[in-house]
Design an enzyme around this catalytic site. Structure first.
Site, PDB file in Angstrom:
ATOM      1  CE  LYS A   3      41.885 -10.543 -11.215  1.00 23.81           C
ATOM      2  NZ  LYS A   3      40.956 -12.034 -11.048  1.00 23.81           N
ATOM      3  CB  CYS A  55      26.931  -9.208 -16.171  1.00 28.02           C
ATOM      4  SG  CYS A  55      28.281 -10.967 -16.140  1.00 28.02           S
ATOM      5  CG  ASP A  69      27.710  -8.948  -9.574  1.00 30.40           C
ATOM      6  OD1 ASP A  69      28.146  -8.620  -9.648  1.00 30.40           O
ATOM      7  OD2 ASP A  69      27.361 -10.065 -10.806  1.00 30.40           O
ATOM      8  CD  GLN A  77      28.634 -13.616  -9.170  1.00 35.06           C
ATOM      9  OE1 GLN A  77      27.783 -13.071  -9.566  1.00 35.06           O
ATOM     10  NE2 GLN A  77      29.444 -13.436  -8.835  1.00 35.06           N
ATOM     11  CG  HIS A 132      32.096  -7.666 -14.144  1.00 34.76           C
ATOM     12  ND1 HIS A 132      30.803  -7.761 -14.712  1.00 34.76           N
ATOM     13  CD2 HIS A 132      33.156  -7.573 -15.818  1.00 34.76           C
ATOM     14  CE1 HIS A 132      30.978  -8.299 -16.206  1.00 34.76           C
ATOM     15  NE2 HIS A 132      32.292  -7.303 -16.641  1.00 34.76           N
ATOM     16  NE  ARG A 166      28.926 -18.478 -11.126  1.00 36.25           N
ATOM     17  CZ  ARG A 166      30.559 -17.475 -10.755  1.00 36.25           C
ATOM     18  NH1 ARG A 166      31.680 -17.343 -10.244  1.00 36.25           N
ATOM     19  NH2 ARG A 166      29.859 -15.869 -11.255  1.00 36.25           N
TER      20      ARG A 166
END
Length: 576
Positions: A404, A273, A322, A320, A450, A302
């Site tokens: 979300k 992001c 994304d 991802q 997102h 990660r």
């Protein structure tokens, strides 16, 4: 049985398991033994190293204790009394757990026969009510989940009210083991991990790479069709980027150590992001440009603890799928509806029609104007209602930076997998001072959402393998057709058919090994190839092929090559 009843039964079974272990192995030190979604576990510290055969011994002792029908008796004590009891029994881990109980909160124990345990409860009435129990496995577990602490032995089990329920669950476990993507990944040569490369880092083999290519190609085509543009961003960024985003303050433990480049600290990205925001801020933006729908298949890294890594489902390096939607307040409702509809279309295309929504609302501590939170929640609620989705609400369960929707899909054997996330973010637009010029000529803060649709390519592939048990639908199969020559004289004709199928854009190989045809068929079926085409003297003379499917239908008879191509093309188009 209601969920809370089952939880109580399983927690009680965990106590009886601990009592059984204490009876069999005097001096054992106990930690915790909670109920879980599928059963229960208990953590033990003892010199004896549990082996699979010990589970049967512990189970037998549990049955003996259950037969005594000893009542679960709740006892409350002062902190001093509780501490003395635990120290006298040598239960050092329990002494530390006692210290976690806030001052003023009741300190309770549950006693069953000779066994007593620090516990809030509740429990069933007596040990004879723990139901049908099965101990399943043994694992290592660091005390409190910290690697610097002692490694304890964790015994997992499950319990149900009836023996039939337990049998059904165990059949499901056996089916899950048969579908295990780690096992199938090796058998079908899809992917691997390697110690010299590093834990949680995936190597995609040619067949797995082919499936990934098909997934990503479909993903890209559909994103363009749904009004998205694709971005590509770097794998590292300077420390100041991650400081501004807040990752260094709140997420540093999951980030890899910094790299020194030009005497400046850089970090491998854990998320995409901040890069997308930098592209947005590359120049002033007008309301006339919005909404912007930007997507990226961005690989991130990660640092997951070694103990939680699990095949493709929990890794350290993953891609991802994304996307970020940047829009005006007036556009947000229609954008959320479109995102949800797009998500459902994609899941149906991959063979997951059963989807459930989970809506997480505003927590006590949150950033962003309450009016924006309310509008965001209404947008999410209306989108779920318009889609006709079953939905559960988690009051206060949203992140501090926005509400979300999570979507969970149900696989072929009824397991739920959390996949799509549609997450509002009122934090990063503030941190990065994102603005657009509105119709009034003034600067305004955009809405930012997102959206991860598949979640990650690695995890989604693991789910896909287990959903189909490695037998991918024709459109996703790495090898769609294999031609089997009955004997060497017919290899030439097999090659001719192969050329025709390749011309039709099918993924096809020829098994020209000197084995008997039965062995070739078994080999093809074991590789989960959708169609096997057998060619011999009769087929070579008539210009046909004998078609065999991998499913129960088996032999489908003779067909011209043209008719077979037409049949398989229809399956591919319709994603059957």
């Amino acid at each position: 049985m209601a969920d809370n009843e089952l939880t109580t039964l399983r927690h009680s079974a965990a106590h009886i398991m601990a009592a059984a272990v204490q009876s069999l192995y005097p001096g054992v030190k106990l930690d915790i033994g909670p109920a879980t979604e599928d059963g229960f576990y208990y953590d033990f510290d003892l010199e004896h190293r549990f082996a699979p055969e010990d589970l049967e011994t512990i189970e037998a002792e549990m049955q003996r204790l259950a037969g005594q029908k000893q009542p679960f008796v709740r006892k409350e004590m002062s902190r001093a009394e509780a501490e003395k009891l635990l120290k006298d029994r040598g239960q050092t881990y329990k002494v530390e757990r006692l210290a976690d109980i806030p001052e003023g909160e009741a300190i309770s124990f549950y006693e069953t026969g000779d066994f007593i345990d620090l516990c809030r409860g509740p429990h069933v009435e007596h040990s004879g009510q723990i139901g049908a129990v099965k101990l399943l496995s043994i694992a290592g577990s660091y005390y409190r989940g910290r690697e610097q602490n002692p490694m304890l032995q964790r015994v997992y089990g499950t319990a149900f009210r009836t023996r039939d329920e337990l049998k059904a669950y165990l059949r499901g476990l056996e089916e899950a083991r048969r579908r295990d993507h780690r096992k199938l990944g090796v058998e079908l040569e899809l992917f691997s991990t390697h110690e010299p490369i590093g834990a949680g880092l995936i190597c995609w083999h040619p067949k797995g790479g082919r499936v990934r290519h098909l997934i990503e190609t479909f993903w890209k085509q559909e994103h363009y069709a749904h009004g998205y543009e694709l971005l590509y961003t770097p794998h590292i960024g300077r420390a100041e980027l991650w400081q501004t985003s807040g990752h260094l303050d709140f997420y540093r433990d999951a980030m890899y150590a910094p790299l020194q480049i030009d005497e400046v600290e850089n970090y491998i990205k854990p998320m995409n992001c901040p890069f997308h925001i930098q592209i947005y801020k590359n120049r002033p933006r007008s309301y006339r440009e919005l909404p912007l729908r930007w997507a990226e298949l961005g690989t991130v890294y990660r640092y997951e603890k070694a103990g939680v890594l699990h095949g493709l489902l929990r890794v350290r390096g993953f891609t991802q799928d994304d996307a970020h939607i940047i829009c005006t307040p007036e556009q947000i409702e229609s954008e959320i509806r479109d995102v949800l509809a797009f998500s459902l279309f994609m899941w149906k295309s991959f063979g997951f029609p059963n989807v459930k929504a989970y809506l997480a609302t505003r927590p006590e501590k949150a950033v962003g104007e309450p009016a924006r939170w309310e509008q965001a929640l209404q947008s999410l609620e209306k989108a779920v209602a318009a889609a006709g989705l079953d939905c559960e609400v988690d009051p206060g369960g949203g992140a501090f930076y926005g509400p979300k929707i999570d979507l969970k899909i149900k696989d072929a054997i009824g397991r739920e997998w959390q996949t799509t996330t549609i997450q509002f973010d009122f934090n990063l637009p503030e941190r990065f001072d994102m603005t657009y010029v509105g119709a009034d000529g003034q600067r305004h803060r955009p809405y930012m959402v997102h959206r991860a649709l598949l979640g990650s390519i690695e995890r989604f592939f693991g789910i896909l393998i287990e959903h189909y048990a490695g037998a991918f639908p024709v459109w996703l199969a790495p090898e769609q057709v294999r031609i089997l020559a009955i004997s060497d004289p017919f290899v030439e004709y097999a090659r001719k058919v192969e050329a025709q199928l390749r011309q039709a854009q099918l993924r096809v190989t020829v098994d020209a090994e000197p084995d008997k045809i039965g062995a070739k068929i078994r080999r093809g079926r074991n590789q989960r190839i959708p169609y096997l085409l057998i060619v011999g003297e009769r087929e070579a003379e008539t210009g046909q092929v004998s078609v065999r499917g991998r499913g129960d239908e088996g032999d489908q008879g003779a067909s011209t090559v043209e008719a077979f191509v037409e049949k398989i093309d229809a399956e591919i188009r319709e994603k059957r």
